[in-house]
Design a protein around this motif. Structure first.
Motif, short mmCIF file in Angstrom:
data_model
loop_
_atom_site.label_atom_id
_atom_site.label_comp_id
_atom_site.label_asym_id
_atom_site.label_seq_id
_atom_site.Cartn_x
_atom_site.Cartn_y
_atom_site.Cartn_z
N GLU A 142 13.27 -9.43 -35.22
CA GLU A 142 11.94 -9.69 -34.65
C GLU A 142 12.03 -9.93 -33.14
OE1 GLU A 142 13.66 -13.74 -35.56
OE2 GLU A 142 13.70 -11.78 -36.53
N ARG A 143 13.23 -10.16 -32.64
CA ARG A 143 13.44 -10.39 -31.19
C ARG A 143 13.95 -9.11 -30.54
NH1 ARG A 143 13.31 -15.06 -28.81
NH2 ARG A 143 12.95 -16.87 -30.08
N THR A 144 13.54 -8.91 -29.31
CA THR A 144 14.03 -7.76 -28.55
C THR A 144 14.97 -8.20 -27.44
OG1 THR A 144 12.10 -7.83 -27.11
CG2 THR A 144 12.00 -6.36 -29.03
N ASP A 145 14.94 -9.48 -27.09
CA ASP A 145 15.79 -10.00 -26.03
C ASP A 145 15.95 -11.51 -26.22
OD1 ASP A 145 17.40 -9.85 -23.80
OD2 ASP A 145 15.74 -9.87 -22.37
N ILE A 146 16.91 -12.06 -25.51
CA ILE A 146 17.15 -13.50 -25.54
C ILE A 146 17.32 -13.97 -24.10
CG2 ILE A 146 18.63 -15.37 -26.37
CD1 ILE A 146 19.64 -13.38 -28.54
N ALA A 147 16.48 -14.86 -23.68
CA ALA A 147 16.58 -15.41 -22.32
C ALA A 147 17.87 -16.21 -22.20
CB ALA A 147 15.37 -16.29 -22.03
N PRO A 148 18.49 -16.21 -21.03
CA PRO A 148 19.76 -16.91 -20.84
C PRO A 148 19.69 -18.41 -21.13
CG PRO A 148 19.25 -15.56 -18.93
CD PRO A 148 18.07 -15.50 -19.83
N ASP A 149 18.52 -19.01 -20.96
CA ASP A 149 18.39 -20.45 -21.17
C ASP A 149 17.64 -20.83 -22.44
OD1 ASP A 149 19.86 -21.29 -18.89
OD2 ASP A 149 18.16 -20.68 -17.65
N LEU A 150 17.40 -19.86 -23.31
CA LEU A 150 16.74 -20.16 -24.58
C LEU A 150 17.70 -20.97 -25.46
CD1 LEU A 150 14.26 -19.59 -26.45
CD2 LEU A 150 15.64 -17.73 -27.40
N ASP A 151 17.21 -22.04 -26.03
CA ASP A 151 18.04 -22.87 -26.90
C ASP A 151 18.25 -22.15 -28.23
OD1 ASP A 151 18.96 -24.87 -28.77
OD2 ASP A 151 18.37 -26.37 -27.28
N LEU A 152 19.47 -21.69 -28.44
CA LEU A 152 19.79 -20.90 -29.63
C LEU A 152 19.76 -21.73 -30.91
CD1 LEU A 152 22.84 -18.99 -28.11
CD2 LEU A 152 20.48 -18.17 -28.29
N ILE A 153 20.08 -23.01 -30.79
CA ILE A 153 20.11 -23.89 -31.95
C ILE A 153 18.69 -24.29 -32.35
CG2 ILE A 153 21.04 -26.04 -32.89
CD1 ILE A 153 23.22 -23.97 -32.02
N GLU A 154 17.92 -24.79 -31.39
CA GLU A 154 16.55 -25.20 -31.66
C GLU A 154 15.70 -24.06 -32.19
OE1 GLU A 154 14.09 -27.22 -28.78
OE2 GLU A 154 15.68 -28.69 -28.47
N ASN A 155 15.93 -22.86 -31.68
CA ASN A 155 15.17 -21.69 -32.11
C ASN A 155 15.77 -21.01 -33.33
OD1 ASN A 155 12.86 -21.14 -30.12
ND2 ASN A 155 14.58 -21.79 -28.84
N ARG A 156 16.77 -21.64 -33.92
CA ARG A 156 17.41 -21.19 -35.15
C ARG A 156 18.01 -19.79 -35.08
NH1 ARG A 156 15.65 -24.83 -39.42
NH2 ARG A 156 14.00 -26.15 -38.59
N LEU A 157 18.47 -19.43 -33.90
CA LEU A 157 19.15 -18.14 -33.76
C LEU A 157 20.60 -18.24 -34.20
CD1 LEU A 157 17.61 -16.93 -30.40
CD2 LEU A 157 16.90 -16.39 -32.73
N ILE A 158 21.14 -19.45 -34.11
CA ILE A 158 22.45 -19.77 -34.69
C ILE A 158 22.20 -20.97 -35.59
CG2 ILE A 158 24.82 -20.52 -34.31
CD1 ILE A 158 24.61 -19.32 -31.51
N ASP A 159 22.45 -20.80 -36.87
CA ASP A 159 22.23 -21.90 -37.80
C ASP A 159 23.54 -22.29 -38.47
OD1 ASP A 159 22.71 -19.97 -39.75
OD2 ASP A 159 20.59 -19.69 -40.20
#
Length: 80
Positions: free
Chosen positions: A18-35
């Motif tokens: 559903e994502r096309t990109d990831i901003a360098p400062d996006l919180d990967l944990i809070e946004n559940r991109l790494i669980d």
């Protein structure tokens, strides 16, 4: 972001189509991109990309919070 970070970014995007990109400062944990289910696999990938072993006994979640932190802590440091 460096080319070295691209395999990390691609790994995350593959798991979140559903994502096309990831901003360098996006919180990967809070946004559940790494669980918790993918954490060990992610660390293994990071070891492969960085070319060095990651000591799980001293690894903190904050070390993996954003792509910028990952790049600074593991990838740029691995080059020098």
């Amino acid at each position: 972001m460096s080319d070295t970070l691209q395999p990390i970014k691609a790994w995350i995007l593959k798991r979140h189509p559903e994502r096309t990109d990831i901003a360098p400062d996006l919180d990967l944990i809070e946004n559940r991109l790494i669980d918790s289910l993918s954490f060990v696999e992610f660390v293994f990938l990071l070891e492969q990309v960085s070319g060095r072993k990651i000591d799980m006994t001293v690894l903190e979640v904050d070390h993996l919070r954003t792509l910028r932190i990952i790049e600074e802590r593991f990838l740029i440091a691995a080059v020098h």
